[in-house]
Design a protein around this motif. Structure first.
Motif, PDB file in Angstrom:
ATOM      1  N   LEU A  84       0.808  -1.217   0.000  1.00 48.95           N
ATOM      2  CA  LEU A  84       0.000   0.000   0.000  1.00 48.95           C
ATOM      3  C   LEU A  84       0.840   1.265   0.000  1.00 48.95           C
ATOM      4  N   GLY A  85       2.097   1.164   0.443  1.00 43.78           N
ATOM      5  CA  GLY A  85       2.902   2.356   0.631  1.00 43.78           C
ATOM      6  C   GLY A  85       2.751   2.942   2.016  1.00 43.78           C
ATOM      7  N   TRP A  86       2.207   2.176   2.949  1.00 43.34           N
ATOM      8  CA  TRP A  86       2.055   2.597   4.342  1.00 43.34           C
ATOM      9  C   TRP A  86       3.309   2.190   5.124  1.00 43.34           C
ATOM     10  N   PHE A  87       3.557   2.855   6.265  1.00 45.59           N
ATOM     11  CA  PHE A  87       4.731   2.576   7.092  1.00 45.59           C
ATOM     12  C   PHE A  87       4.308   1.744   8.304  1.00 45.59           C
ATOM     13  N   ALA A  88       4.931   0.577   8.467  1.00 50.51           N
ATOM     14  CA  ALA A  88       4.641  -0.298   9.606  1.00 50.51           C
ATOM     15  C   ALA A  88       5.488   0.131  10.800  1.00 50.51           C
ATOM     16  N   VAL A  89       4.820   0.475  11.895  1.00 49.71           N
ATOM     17  CA  VAL A  89       5.497   0.968  13.102  1.00 49.71           C
ATOM     18  C   VAL A  89       5.826  -0.212  14.001  1.00 49.71           C
ATOM     19  N   ASP A  90       7.094  -0.353  14.342  1.00 47.68           N
ATOM     20  CA  ASP A  90       7.549  -1.392  15.267  1.00 47.68           C
ATOM     21  C   ASP A  90       7.433  -0.822  16.678  1.00 47.68           C
ATOM     22  N   VAL A  91       6.308  -1.064  17.330  1.00 45.12           N
ATOM     23  CA  VAL A  91       6.033  -0.460  18.642  1.00 45.12           C
ATOM     24  C   VAL A  91       7.069  -0.878  19.692  1.00 45.12           C
ATOM     25  N   PRO A  92       7.440  -2.161  19.820  1.00 47.39           N
ATOM     26  CA  PRO A  92       8.467  -2.506  20.819  1.00 47.39           C
ATOM     27  C   PRO A  92       9.788  -1.782  20.588  1.00 47.39           C
ATOM     28  N   LYS A  93      10.186  -1.615  19.341  1.00 50.81           N
ATOM     29  CA  LYS A  93      11.444  -0.927  19.050  1.00 50.81           C
ATOM     30  C   LYS A  93      11.362   0.540  19.439  1.00 50.81           C
ATOM     31  N   VAL A  94      10.213   1.164  19.191  1.00 49.10           N
ATOM     32  CA  VAL A  94      10.048   2.573  19.557  1.00 49.10           C
ATOM     33  C   VAL A  94      10.058   2.732  21.081  1.00 49.10           C
ATOM     34  N   ILE A  95       9.409   1.815  21.778  1.00 46.82           N
ATOM     35  CA  ILE A  95       9.387   1.876  23.240  1.00 46.82           C
ATOM     36  C   ILE A  95      10.791   1.717  23.811  1.00 46.82           C
ATOM     37  N   CYS A  96      11.549   0.775  23.282  1.00 52.41           N
ATOM     38  CA  CYS A  96      12.927   0.584  23.750  1.00 52.41           C
ATOM     39  C   CYS A  96      13.777   1.821  23.472  1.00 52.41           C
ATOM     40  N   GLY A  97      13.546   2.483  22.344  1.00 53.50           N
ATOM     41  CA  GLY A  97      14.286   3.706  22.069  1.00 53.50           C
ATOM     42  C   GLY A  97      13.915   4.832  23.009  1.00 53.50           C
ATOM     43  N   MET A  98      12.630   4.912  23.387  1.00 54.54           N
ATOM     44  CA  MET A  98      12.203   5.962  24.322  1.00 54.54           C
ATOM     45  C   MET A  98      12.756   5.731  25.724  1.00 54.54           C
ATOM     46  N   ARG A  99      12.767   4.498  26.170  1.00 52.80           N
ATOM     47  CA  ARG A  99      13.216   4.180  27.532  1.00 52.80           C
ATOM     48  C   ARG A  99      14.692   3.767  27.582  1.00 52.80           C
ATOM     49  N   LYS A 100      15.378   3.802  26.428  1.00 51.17           N
ATOM     50  CA  LYS A 100      16.797   3.445  26.353  1.00 51.17           C
ATOM     51  C   LYS A 100      17.035   2.055  26.931  1.00 51.17           C
ATOM     52  N   ALA A 101      16.256   1.102  26.442  1.00 47.88           N
ATOM     53  CA  ALA A 101      16.362  -0.291  26.877  1.00 47.88           C
ATOM     54  C   ALA A 101      16.689  -1.159  25.676  1.00 47.88           C
ATOM     55  N   VAL A 102      17.330  -2.277  25.942  1.00 49.07           N
ATOM     56  CA  VAL A 102      17.681  -3.205  24.879  1.00 49.07           C
ATOM     57  C   VAL A 102      16.461  -4.001  24.434  1.00 49.07           C
ATOM     58  N   SER A 103      15.632  -4.434  25.379  1.00 46.44           N
ATOM     59  CA  SER A 103      14.429  -5.204  25.088  1.00 46.44           C
ATOM     60  C   SER A 103      13.340  -4.817  26.068  1.00 46.44           C
ATOM     61  N   LEU A 104      12.129  -5.281  25.765  1.00 46.13           N
ATOM     62  CA  LEU A 104      11.003  -4.972  26.662  1.00 46.13           C
ATOM     63  C   LEU A 104      11.091  -5.709  27.990  1.00 46.13           C
ATOM     64  N   ASP A 105      11.900  -6.745  28.048  1.00 43.91           N
ATOM     65  CA  ASP A 105      12.034  -7.492  29.300  1.00 43.91           C
ATOM     66  C   ASP A 105      12.670  -6.658  30.401  1.00 43.91           C
ATOM     67  N   GLN A 106      13.397  -5.606  30.045  1.00 44.92           N
ATOM     68  CA  GLN A 106      14.016  -4.750  31.046  1.00 44.92           C
ATOM     69  C   GLN A 106      13.039  -3.771  31.684  1.00 44.92           C
ATOM     70  N   LEU A 107      11.822  -3.691  31.133  1.00 39.22           N
ATOM     71  CA  LEU A 107      10.809  -2.776  31.647  1.00 39.22           C
ATOM     72  C   LEU A 107       9.725  -3.563  32.363  1.00 39.22           C
ATOM     73  N   THR A 108       9.139  -2.926  33.348  1.00 42.33           N
ATOM     74  CA  THR A 108       8.025  -3.555  34.053  1.00 42.33           C
ATOM     75  C   THR A 108       6.760  -3.435  33.211  1.00 42.33           C
ATOM     76  N   GLN A 109       5.746  -4.151  33.614  1.00 46.22           N
ATOM     77  CA  GLN A 109       4.481  -4.122  32.874  1.00 46.22           C
ATOM     78  C   GLN A 109       3.873  -2.723  32.888  1.00 46.22           C
ATOM     79  N   GLU A 110       3.992  -2.028  33.999  1.00 43.74           N
ATOM     80  CA  GLU A 110       3.440  -0.675  34.093  1.00 43.74           C
ATOM     81  C   GLU A 110       4.221   0.297  33.218  1.00 43.74           C
ATOM     82  N   GLU A 111       5.555   0.215  33.272  1.00 45.75           N
ATOM     83  CA  GLU A 111       6.367   1.093  32.433  1.00 45.75           C
ATOM     84  C   GLU A 111       6.119   0.825  30.946  1.00 45.75           C
TER      85      GLU A 111
END
Length: 329
Positions: free
Chosen positions: A124-151
């Protein structure tokens, strides 16, 4: 040493080489006539006696009414395809019907959802957003396992809120994450909600609160079955599963947009008004949910309860009699 001139005889072709004997002109024939070989077509007596094959009568048991309905749907589909601005294929029809409106893919398997988003986005020409990757970039984490469920949920809410004003994207929220909060859906209603449900007979899925939420909120549902065994072409890899889902999703999305042609315009209007959470009943631009909440919480003064109600009823009757639409305050 004397030079000798060789002069051809009358009716012969001239040649410069004296070693070659002259050729009589009448022996030379035209190239086109010499190279064409006409082979006569021989027809046998059996072929001559063979009768012409006539079309066999139809043995279909489908009623004529069903055939007319199918033909009408086909004509409608061709008409929508002809109305496309750029006739490149069925994908272009989906692009023109969406009018830059974003998509949101929900499902139990986030990995599959994101893989389907990449396949559909490339078409379609749409951009697929990788939500886990964006979250890790915001919180400066390697993976989501380093964050709690609330964070993780708080960061996902921020990501989805930042994407609500963006067009031509495909968001894939995490299962059991921010989508379980009702306030997040005010940001998601600006896109077309698609539920991707992959069924496995050996591992049936029970009815969970999340699946009930998908069933209630999804606008387009795509259900596929997991194919197993050696007969599966290309293997049961994630890429092949995503392509199989995409092949089902695009035609179903096209049919849904054709059934509700005003959906894309209403989605765009909802985003332009600020995603106030009033979907699907959009209010006028002058309406404000904050002001409405304050007006609902406001209490009349002591001793003026009945008079306040009477004034409100009188104003409503006056507006109704004049035919003027009520204005939110």
């Amino acid at each position: 040493m004397r030079s000798m001139d060789f002069r051809p005889q009358t009716g012969c072709l001239p040649f410069k080489d004296p070693m070659l004997s002259p050729v009589t002109a009448r022996v030379v024939t035209s190239f086109s006539c010499a190279c064409i070989l006409v082979r006569p077509v021989v027809r046998t007596s059996s072929a001559a006696r063979e009768p012409h094959n006539e079309p066999a009568p139809s043995t279909s048991t489908v009623a004529d009414v069903d055939k007319e309905v199918v033909a009408e749907k086909t004509r409608d589909g061709m008409h929508r395809f002809a109305a496309s601005t750029r006739k490149v294929g069925a994908t272009r029809l989906v692009v023109d019907s969406l009018k830059r409106v974003s998509l949101t893919f929900l499902g139990d398997d986030h990995t599959l959802n994101y893989a389907v988003a990449k396949v559909v986005g490339s078409r379609l020409g749409w951009f697929a957003v990788d939500v886990p990757k964006v979250i890790c970039g915001m919180r400066k984490a390697v993976s989501l396992d380093q964050l709690t469920q609330e964070e993780r949920a708080i960061a996902e809410v921020e990501v989805l809120r930042g994407l609500r004003n963006q067009f031509r994207i495909i968001a894939t929220p995490l299962p059991g994450g921010a989508i379980t909060h009702e306030a997040v859906w005010a940001d998601l209603w600006g896109s077309v909600i698609v539920w991707i449900d992959e069924e496995d007979k050996q591992r049936p899925k029970g009815r969970t609160p999340e699946r009930s939420l998908y069933e209630d909120r999804a606008e387009v549902v795509v259900r596929t079955k997991v194919q197993k065994g050696f007969a599966v072409k290309g293997g049961n890899s994630l890429e092949n599963r995503a392509k199989a889902v995409a092949e089902l999703l695009l035609p179903r999305l096209s049919d849904y947009l054709a059934e509700f042609p005003e959906l894309a315009d209403r989605k765009r209007q909802y985003v332009e008004l600020g995603c106030r959470g009033d979907w699907p009943h959009l209010q006028s631009p002058s309406c404000s949910s904050v002001v409405q909440g304050l007006a609902a919480d406001r209490k009349p003064l002591v001793g003026f309860e009945s008079s306040g109600n009477a004034v409100a009823d009188g104003n409503a009757m006056e507006l109704a009699s004049e035919g003027t639409p009520a204005i939110c305050v």
